[in-house]
Write an enzyme that holds these catalytic residues in place. Sequence first.
Site, PDB file in Angstrom:
ATOM      1  CG  ASP A   1     -14.344  -1.331   5.660  1.00 42.96           C
ATOM      2  OD1 ASP A   1     -14.633  -0.134   5.840  1.00 42.96           O
ATOM      3  OD2 ASP A   1     -13.275  -1.715   5.151  1.00 42.96           O
TER       4      ASP A   1
ATOM      5  CE1 TYR B   1      -7.224   4.333  -1.488  1.00 45.07           C
ATOM      6  CE2 TYR B   1      -6.971   2.078  -2.267  1.00 45.07           C
ATOM      7  CZ  TYR B   1      -7.055   2.980  -1.232  1.00 45.07           C
ATOM      8  OH  TYR B   1      -6.992   2.542   0.065  1.00 45.07           O
TER       9      TYR B   1
ATOM     10  CD  GLU C   1     -10.839  -5.180   5.775  1.00 50.07           C
ATOM     11  OE1 GLU C   1      -9.770  -4.560   5.824  1.00 50.07           O
ATOM     12  OE2 GLU C   1     -11.108  -6.046   4.920  1.00 50.07           O
TER      13      GLU C   1
ATOM     14  N   GLY D   1      -7.251   5.361   4.816  1.00 48.78           N
ATOM     15  CA  GLY D   1      -6.742   6.274   3.801  1.00 48.78           C
ATOM     16  C   GLY D   1      -7.161   7.711   4.059  1.00 48.78           C
TER      17      GLY D   1
ATOM     18  CD  GLU E   1      -2.878  -1.107   2.373  1.00 51.10           C
ATOM     19  OE1 GLU E   1      -3.783  -0.259   2.401  1.00 51.10           O
ATOM     20  OE2 GLU E   1      -2.689  -1.926   3.293  1.00 51.10           O
TER      21      GLU E   1
ATOM     22  CG  ASN F   1      -9.719  -0.513   7.069  1.00 54.72           C
ATOM     23  OD1 ASN F   1      -8.984  -1.186   6.364  1.00 54.72           O
ATOM     24  ND2 ASN F   1     -11.037  -0.557   6.968  1.00 54.72           N
TER      25      ASN F   1
ATOM     26  NE  ARG G   1     -13.081   2.706   5.782  1.00 53.42           N
ATOM     27  CZ  ARG G   1     -12.009   2.411   5.040  1.00 53.42           C
ATOM     28  NH1 ARG G   1     -11.040   3.284   4.863  1.00 53.42           N
ATOM     29  NH2 ARG G   1     -11.915   1.221   4.460  1.00 53.42           N
TER      30      ARG G   1
ATOM     31  CB  SER H   1      -5.821  -0.886  -0.431  1.00 49.95           C
ATOM     32  OG  SER H   1      -5.498   0.201   0.399  1.00 49.95           O
TER      33      SER H   1
END
Length: 310
Positions: free
Chosen positions: A256, A215, A269, A275, A22, A271, A254, A149
């Site tokens: 998900d 992205y 998951e 990002g 990443e 994070n 964050r 990602s």
Amino acid sequence: MTEESIKALGRVAVLLGGDSAEREISLLSGQAVLTALQSRGVNAIAIDVSPDIAERLRSEKVDRVFNILHGRGGEDGKLQGLLEMMHIPYTGSGVLASALAMDKVKTKQLWAASGLPTPRFSVLHDNSDWQGLIEELGEVVVKPAHEGSSIGMSMAADASALRHAYEKASQYDTAVIAEQRIRGAEFTVPVIHGESFPAIQLSTSHEFYDYDAKYLAQDTNYLCPAPLTPEKTTELAELCLQAFSNLGAEGWGRVDVMQDQQGRFWLLELNTVPGMTDHSLVPLSAASRGMDFPELVLHIISGGAVSGTP
């Protein structure tokens, strides 16, 4: 923040780059964070993380770190351990929570053991029973256990596709999981200093919310706040706060989540270093409640750091 409180942050190093899969996203996130800090008068510098990071931190006389190093090395507890040994405060979760959240297997095991809803899964191996797994789990999402990602991730609906997906994911990790695919709406919820921020519903023309959709694509839709009933909005926020605290996470992150056709939420998951690019979701959520990007960055870094102020 006041001028005095900004000055109290001292010299801030934005740690970015590194050598994980990443890296490119981390460079973009880090540059955005650096620009935001400097725009508000913070004495901030960027450091591309390499094996001599400890020496760099000492030579630059760093007082505090904004960790935006995505992936392995920055999100798995290793960097956190170094910073704690050096007594340098940093953003985000500590050593244990970072390591747990980076490991999708451990994360799901802990959530399941605590009664939190997460899709069924299996750890894959070279000699896995591909047909048996499809019969047990149905269509699955195959992904490396220690990447973010959506790197190395793909879907599989039959035994042949499952083995192919495993071989693809194995290029990125020695640990690969197959997770029951939940079809329905996809959400992500930032958690910052113990508060859940507005949920975002994701919509993409891609088969799933993959790397390109995250992205590169310009047609990915983000609905924020997510179009949920007040009851479901509260349910989702509370679930994400539980998921966050269950792993011992701190600072910001964050979560998900998928929602199935029956309206049930399923945790995917956590994070711990999300990002922060112009396509990223935490800034979008913050903006929906009137918080601009520099304000968000200052809010994250000023909320404390697990190793304490030197």
